[in-house]
Design a protein around this motif. Structure first.
Motif, mmCIF file in Angstrom:
data_model
loop_
_atom_site.group_PDB
_atom_site.id
_atom_site.type_symbol
_atom_site.label_atom_id
_atom_site.label_comp_id
_atom_site.label_asym_id
_atom_site.label_seq_id
_atom_site.Cartn_x
_atom_site.Cartn_y
_atom_site.Cartn_z
ATOM 1 N N GLY A 122 0.822 -1.212 0.000
ATOM 2 C CA GLY A 122 0.000 0.000 0.000
ATOM 3 C C GLY A 122 0.853 1.258 0.000
ATOM 4 O O GLY A 122 0.553 2.234 -0.701
ATOM 5 N N LEU A 123 1.923 1.234 0.775
ATOM 6 C CA LEU A 123 2.839 2.373 0.843
ATOM 7 C C LEU A 123 3.412 2.693 -0.534
ATOM 8 O O LEU A 123 3.446 3.861 -0.951
ATOM 9 C CB LEU A 123 3.974 2.065 1.823
ATOM 10 N N LEU A 124 3.850 1.667 -1.250
ATOM 11 C CA LEU A 124 4.404 1.884 -2.590
ATOM 12 C C LEU A 124 3.345 2.467 -3.532
ATOM 13 O O LEU A 124 3.638 3.365 -4.324
ATOM 14 C CB LEU A 124 4.963 0.590 -3.163
ATOM 15 N N ALA A 125 2.129 1.959 -3.426
ATOM 16 C CA ALA A 125 1.050 2.456 -4.291
ATOM 17 C C ALA A 125 0.710 3.916 -3.973
ATOM 18 O O ALA A 125 0.367 4.683 -4.878
ATOM 19 C CB ALA A 125 -0.189 1.580 -4.138
ATOM 20 N N GLU A 126 0.818 4.296 -2.706
ATOM 21 C CA GLU A 126 0.527 5.681 -2.307
ATOM 22 C C GLU A 126 1.559 6.640 -2.877
ATOM 23 O O GLU A 126 1.248 7.799 -3.161
ATOM 24 C CB GLU A 126 0.509 5.794 -0.779
ATOM 25 N N GLY A 127 2.803 6.180 -3.007
ATOM 26 C CA GLY A 127 3.852 6.991 -3.602
ATOM 27 C C GLY A 127 4.336 8.162 -2.764
ATOM 28 O O GLY A 127 4.907 9.106 -3.303
ATOM 29 N N HIS A 128 4.141 8.117 -1.457
ATOM 30 C CA HIS A 128 4.542 9.238 -0.602
ATOM 31 C C HIS A 128 5.943 9.108 -0.024
ATOM 32 O O HIS A 128 6.497 10.099 0.440
ATOM 33 C CB HIS A 128 3.549 9.420 0.546
ATOM 34 N N ALA A 129 6.489 7.913 0.011
ATOM 35 C CA ALA A 129 7.797 7.702 0.637
ATOM 36 C C ALA A 129 8.908 7.893 -0.386
ATOM 37 O O ALA A 129 8.888 7.287 -1.453
ATOM 38 C CB ALA A 129 7.880 6.308 1.241
#
Length: 163
Positions: A122-129
């Motif tokens: 999910g983190l990768l899909a959000e693209g915020h990191a």
């Protein structure tokens, strides 16, 4: 006896697409998504940790967003697409995050690993990191009692294509 009959009468048909497969479950309204996955569908990769939404062991993806399944009523997700750790691999090939967790030995006991991997997906899909500090911050809802955090961050960075 009246309680059992009442529970049967109070069941709600709930349609979920779980790991790409449409499923209809007849659930009592208070069934969590976690219990629906584990107890009704036999998908035991999703773990029951604290049962209070504080550890992240139960993290799954609901319509692509990471969710604590222990705090989510299954009937509220009628029609949703659910992805568990079992549904990440494709055509016999591990998901890049699953492979990165192996490559970086990003687990010890492994109990938190499914939730960590789903949350990282999910983190990768959000693209915020964009760096290790942001990864740590955005993964802070997933606890690892063994302390494999440096390896978890390294695995996520590998999946992001970072050195």
């Amino acid at each position: 006896m009246a309680d059992a009959a009442n529970q049967i009468a109070n069941r709600i048909p709930t349609n979920l697409v779980v790991n790409g497969v449409g499923r209809t479950l007849d659930l009592v309204p208070w069934t969590t998504l976690l219990d629906a996955l584990r107890d009704h569908l036999g998908l035991t990769g999703t773990k029951k940790g604290c049962d209070h939404g504080q550890c992240g062991a139960c993290t799954v993806l609901v319509d692509g967003r990471r969710v604590n399944s222990c705090l989510t009523l299954a009937v509220m997700k009628d029609g949703a697409e659910i992805t568990t750790v079992e549904g990440l691999a494709r055509d016999g090939a591990l998901h890049p995050l699953q492979q990165a967790f192996i490559d970086h030995d990003a687990f010890q006991c492994g109990y938190c690993t499914p939730g960590q991997i789903c949350s990282a997906t999910g983190l990768l899909a959000e693209g915020h990191a964009s760096d290790a500090d942001e990864i740590r911050e955005l993964m802070s809802g997933n606890l690892c009692r063994c302390g494999a955090y440096p390896n978890i961050v390294a695995a996520i960075q590998q999946a992001m294509g970072q050195p």
